[in-house]
Design a protein around this motif. Structure first.
Motif, PDB file in Angstrom:
ATOM      1  N   VAL A  41       0.807  -1.220   0.000  1.00 12.83           N
ATOM      2  CA  VAL A  41       0.000   0.000   0.000  1.00 12.83           C
ATOM      3  C   VAL A  41       0.845   1.277   0.000  1.00 12.83           C
ATOM      4  CG1 VAL A  41      -2.003  -1.075   1.091  1.00 12.83           C
ATOM      5  CG2 VAL A  41      -0.222  -0.087   2.532  1.00 12.83           C
ATOM      6  N   PHE A  42       2.120   1.138   0.338  1.00  8.72           N
ATOM      7  CA  PHE A  42       2.909   2.364   0.477  1.00  8.72           C
ATOM      8  C   PHE A  42       4.389   2.032   0.455  1.00  8.72           C
ATOM      9  CE2 PHE A  42       4.529   6.012   3.109  1.00  8.72           C
ATOM     10  CZ  PHE A  42       4.083   7.029   2.274  1.00  8.72           C
ATOM     11  N   GLU A  44       8.095   4.038   1.045  1.00  2.00           N
ATOM     12  CA  GLU A  44       8.726   5.287   1.458  1.00  2.00           C
ATOM     13  C   GLU A  44      10.237   5.088   1.388  1.00  2.00           C
ATOM     14  OE1 GLU A  44       7.891   8.441   4.989  1.00  2.00           O
ATOM     15  OE2 GLU A  44       8.222   6.386   5.607  1.00  2.00           O
ATOM     16  N   THR A  60      11.129   1.951   3.567  1.00  2.73           N
ATOM     17  CA  THR A  60      10.237   0.898   4.046  1.00  2.73           C
ATOM     18  C   THR A  60       9.180   0.621   2.998  1.00  2.73           C
ATOM     19  OG1 THR A  60       8.864   2.545   5.145  1.00  2.73           O
ATOM     20  CG2 THR A  60      10.459   1.406   6.522  1.00  2.73           C
ATOM     21  N   GLU A  62       5.308  -0.920   2.874  1.00  2.00           N
ATOM     22  CA  GLU A  62       4.180  -1.252   3.748  1.00  2.00           C
ATOM     23  C   GLU A  62       3.152  -2.080   3.023  1.00  2.00           C
ATOM     24  OE1 GLU A  62       3.823   2.929   6.222  1.00  2.00           O
ATOM     25  OE2 GLU A  62       2.010   1.908   5.558  1.00  2.00           O
ATOM     26  N   ALA A  63       2.792  -3.209   3.629  1.00  2.00           N
ATOM     27  CA  ALA A  63       1.648  -3.966   3.160  1.00  2.00           C
ATOM     28  C   ALA A  63       0.507  -3.697   4.143  1.00  2.00           C
ATOM     29  CB  ALA A  63       1.996  -5.440   3.097  1.00  2.00           C
ATOM     30  N   VAL A  64      -0.616  -4.360   3.965  1.00  2.00           N
ATOM     31  CA  VAL A  64      -1.779  -4.033   4.790  1.00  2.00           C
ATOM     32  C   VAL A  64      -1.498  -4.272   6.274  1.00  2.00           C
ATOM     33  CG1 VAL A  64      -4.196  -4.587   5.249  1.00  2.00           C
ATOM     34  CG2 VAL A  64      -3.376  -4.451   2.905  1.00  2.00           C
ATOM     35  N   LYS A  65      -0.871  -5.382   6.600  1.00  2.00           N
ATOM     36  CA  LYS A  65      -0.664  -5.702   8.012  1.00  2.00           C
ATOM     37  C   LYS A  65       0.799  -5.859   8.412  1.00  2.00           C
ATOM     38  CE  LYS A  65      -4.930  -6.001   9.690  1.00  2.00           C
ATOM     39  NZ  LYS A  65      -5.429  -5.218  10.821  1.00  2.00           N
ATOM     40  N   THR A  66       1.707  -5.425   7.551  1.00  2.00           N
ATOM     41  CA  THR A  66       3.109  -5.526   7.933  1.00  2.00           C
ATOM     42  C   THR A  66       3.924  -4.450   7.227  1.00  2.00           C
ATOM     43  OG1 THR A  66       4.977  -7.030   8.176  1.00  2.00           O
ATOM     44  CG2 THR A  66       3.743  -7.183   6.139  1.00  2.00           C
ATOM     45  N   VAL A  67       5.132  -4.272   7.714  1.00  2.00           N
ATOM     46  CA  VAL A  67       6.019  -3.284   7.102  1.00  2.00           C
ATOM     47  C   VAL A  67       7.422  -3.882   7.104  1.00  2.00           C
ATOM     48  CG1 VAL A  67       6.303  -2.106   9.314  1.00  2.00           C
ATOM     49  CG2 VAL A  67       6.798  -0.883   7.237  1.00  2.00           C
ATOM     50  N   ASP A  69      11.719  -3.286   6.013  1.00  2.00           N
ATOM     51  CA  ASP A  69      12.765  -2.331   5.653  1.00  2.00           C
ATOM     52  C   ASP A  69      13.343  -2.671   4.292  1.00  2.00           C
ATOM     53  OD1 ASP A  69      12.886  -0.577   7.844  1.00  2.00           O
ATOM     54  OD2 ASP A  69      13.852  -2.127   9.053  1.00  2.00           O
TER      55      ASP A  69
ATOM     56  N   ARG B 288       0.355   9.530   7.279  1.00  2.00           N
ATOM     57  CA  ARG B 288       1.179   8.369   7.637  1.00  2.00           C
ATOM     58  C   ARG B 288       2.062   8.604   8.847  1.00  2.00           C
ATOM     59  NH1 ARG B 288       0.846   4.153   4.495  1.00  2.00           N
ATOM     60  NH2 ARG B 288      -0.572   4.484   2.777  1.00  2.00           N
ATOM     61  N   THR B 313       0.059   0.116   9.874  1.00  2.00           N
ATOM     62  CA  THR B 313       1.514  -0.018   9.712  1.00  2.00           C
ATOM     63  C   THR B 313       2.257   1.211  10.226  1.00  2.00           C
ATOM     64  OG1 THR B 313       1.030   0.570   7.441  1.00  2.00           O
ATOM     65  CG2 THR B 313       1.599  -1.705   7.873  1.00  2.00           C
ATOM     66  N   ILE B 318       3.564  -2.912  14.782  1.00  2.00           N
ATOM     67  CA  ILE B 318       4.045  -3.378  13.489  1.00  2.00           C
ATOM     68  C   ILE B 318       5.397  -2.753  13.147  1.00  2.00           C
ATOM     69  CG2 ILE B 318       3.620  -3.332  10.996  1.00  2.00           C
ATOM     70  CD1 ILE B 318       0.667  -3.753  11.597  1.00  2.00           C
ATOM     71  N   ARG B 319       5.505  -1.450  13.335  1.00  2.00           N
ATOM     72  CA  ARG B 319       6.726  -0.763  12.902  1.00  2.00           C
ATOM     73  C   ARG B 319       7.856  -0.848  13.929  1.00  2.00           C
ATOM     74  NH1 ARG B 319       7.583   2.986   8.457  1.00  2.00           N
ATOM     75  NH2 ARG B 319       5.450   2.605   7.855  1.00  2.00           N
ATOM     76  N   LYS B 322      10.910   1.677  14.780  1.00  4.12           N
ATOM     77  CA  LYS B 322      10.864   2.755  13.791  1.00  4.12           C
ATOM     78  C   LYS B 322       9.540   3.522  13.834  1.00  4.12           C
ATOM     79  CE  LYS B 322      14.261   1.225  10.449  1.00  4.12           C
ATOM     80  NZ  LYS B 322      14.619  -0.072  11.076  1.00  4.12           N
TER      81      LYS B 322
END
Lengths: 127, 444
Positions: A41-42, A44, A60, A62-67, A69, B288, B313, B318-319, B322
């Motif tokens: 979804v994002f 960065e 990073t 980003e997926a819906v439920k995880t992120v 690096d 965000r 996220t 989750i993060r 960071k």
């Protein structure tokens, strides 16, 4: 699983594609990485001009439920960030093409030779 | 919630179940030197009736707002709370302090938070509001953290006077780590000094903060402060009173990048200073980086509307390290009170609350100004609060007025200043104010 022969890979599931000039390269994440993450979804990244050592985090994804690096495959400087990633789903649909993440200037082009080739990466992901 | 007993027999059964013979067997990892080795030094247990008596006698030694006529403000305001509010928020389906775990199971709670977010966006003129933070002061702290994070700059300017307690909270967000500094811009007649602000700006300023109305109740020229902030690429952070926004321009309209506020005036009781409600809203550009929880509207597999926690996220679970904020919950009950309050009073009602408070405050200020020895400080426009210079020390006024049944206001001596900060809500009557003025007159 799509693992193109002409690319080099990292254990962190990035690919790097050295351009014809031999000093610049495109970096993205592999087909395996995008399928493991799910709907992206994002994305960065650090801005153009950022200097990175090998393994430095440069952003990073980003997926819906995880992120996750993003790590620099080799020492480099970011030249350009892919503007098209505003529509981050292109990483899912075209991870090796329009879904590239950053264009970089290589500090030591020889470092690329130390990365995984397609068959080594295929072995890593268990194909 | 039911009372859950924990009898000797229960404990024996639990120990047997996990296969140990005594509680002590569970503690071998704690070194003997760290063990207390005696019973806690507590008074003997007393019966429920005795406890109730003890607690009521302690409570009676408080001086609380319902027994007095209150002109106290300074961040907490005695607005009327409709009776229906308590009934609605006390429903067991709603009654929870936090966003629930497995949040999507609690569609009613999520809908209430979604409606709250929508109303805050309307009130503050912003794109996105979160599910709320702990209180107005920590909301401002999170706003500063966001600004430092996105700009990479180190200076935070406070334009005009914000609540001194808020300044103390901000310091805890800015100063540890030694990488950033909080600077109070100088004041001119109690308001932001624009020349001084302009002169102290630089490219290393992350944010300019203003409180509207300011700590003294006066209205700042927020438009002008925002222009100065943006001219130097700093974020413009506005801490605005939510009730005042029924009659004043919304922060989003005059360019706020982040708008925060203390939400207590929206249906939360005074509660001896808390729990209160941290309002937090941003322009879409910063969504965000938004701290805290965010409820979104989506469609379920049958195409029906449903509510979810969205953009998770951003969050710490989750993060991890960071994450830009470690706020993982919200003030769900106070946010619920706010959304129920706003629904009950409606757009017209909130405007009436604001107008009545403002008109009554101006009536009282006028009357006090006529008293010999008293004067309302400055001539800046104000909303529902103003500073009075008193013929005797404000602490003396407060003490003496208690004997007459009044909370006269907030003694600015508590903050190392002089004067009495008086607030007036729609609850005060003309008769109360006239008697207050009469009693003030008898002191001088």
């Amino acid at each position: 699983m799509n693992i193109p022969e002409h690319l080099r890979y990292t254990k962190d599931h990035e690919w790097i594609s050295v351009q014809e000039d031999g000093t610049t390269a495109l970096v993205g994440i592999t087909d395996f990485a995008q399928s493991e993450l799910g709907d992206i979804v994002f994305v960065e990244t650090k801005p153009a001009g950022t200097s990175l050592d090998e393994h430095d985090a440069f952003g990073t994804v980003e997926a819906v439920k995880t992120v996750a690096d993003l790590f620099a495959p080799v020492s480099c400087e970011i030249l350009e960030v892919n503007e098209a990633l505003d529509a981050a789903e292109i990483v899912n649909s075209d991870p090796y093409g329009d879904g590239w993440m950053v264009k970089v200037a290589l500090k030591e082009p020889s470092q690329v030779d130390g990365l995984l080739n397609a068959s080594a990466y295929r072995e890593l992901v268990g194909e | 919630m039911p009372f859950i007993a924990n009898t000797d027999r229960d404990r024996e059964e639990m120990l047997r179940d996990i296969g140990v013979s005594s509680f002590e067997e569970l503690l071998p990892d704690i070194p003997a030197t760290c063990r207390l080795d005696r019973e806690l030094d507590l008074p003997a247990a007393i019966g429920e009736m005795e406890v109730a008596d003890l607690l009521s006698s302690l409570a009676e030694s408080n001086q609380h707002a319902p027994g007095y006529t209150s002109f106290l403000g300074g961040g907490a305001y005695d607005h009327y709370i409709p009776a229906a509010l308590r009934t609605i928020v006390s429903r067991s389906e709603f009654y929870t302090a936090y966003t629930p775990y497995q949040a999507e199971v609690s569609q009613g709670t999520l809908q209430a938070i979604y409606e709250y977010q929508s109303m805050i966006c309307r009130l503050y003129g912003m794109d996105v509001a979160n599910a709320s933070l702990y209180d107005g002061a920590t909301a401002l702290g999170e706003a500063v953290a966001l600004a430092l994070n996105v700009t990479g700059c180190s200076r935070v300017m406070v334009a005009g006077r914000i609540h001194p307690n808020t300044t103390e909270v901000l310091k805890t967000f800015v100063e540890p780590g030694g990488k950033a500094s909080l600077e109070q811009n100088s004041l001119k007649d109690g308001l932001c000094d624009f020349e001084a602000l302009e002169a102290s700006m630089s490219d290393s300023v992350a944010a300019v903060i203003v409180q509207q109305p300011n700590f003294y109740g006066s209205l700042e020229d927020v438009q002008r402060i925002g222009e100065i902030a943006h001219r130097h690429n700093a974020l413009f952070i506005v801490s605005a009173d939510p009730v005042s926004l029924a009659v004043l321009e919304a922060p989003g309209v005059y360019g706020a990048d982040i708008a925060v506020g203390e939400g207590q005036p929206l249906g939360s009781a005074l509660n001896f200073g808390g729990p209160y409600l941290g309002i937090f809203a941003v322009s879409e550009k910063y969504v965000r980086k938004l701290p805290g929880r965010l409820v979104g509207l989506t469609k379920d597999r049958d195409g029906e509307d449903g509510f979810i926690l969205t953009l998770q996220t951003r969050e710490q679970h989750i993060r991890r390290e960071k994450a830009t904020s470690n706020i993982c919950t919200n003030q769900a009950l106070n946010a619920l009170q706010a959304v129920v309050y706003l629904s009950l009073v409606g757009k017209t009602g909130l405007r009436q609350v604001a107008e009545l408070s403002m008109q009554k405050a101006h009536y009282l200020a006028g009357k006090i100004n006529e008293l010999p020895g008293y004067s309302v400080r400055g001539d800046a426009p104000f909303f529902r609060e103003f500073v009075v210079d008193t013929p005797v020390d404000a602490s003396v006024v407060v003490q003496r007025m208690l004997e007459h049944g009044f909370f006269a206001g907030c003694d600015l001596g508590l903050f190392g200043e002089t004067g009495l900060l008086c607030a007036v809500t729609e609850k005060r009557t003309k008769a109360e104010m006239d008697r207050f003025v009469e009693c003030l007159g008898s002191l001088s």
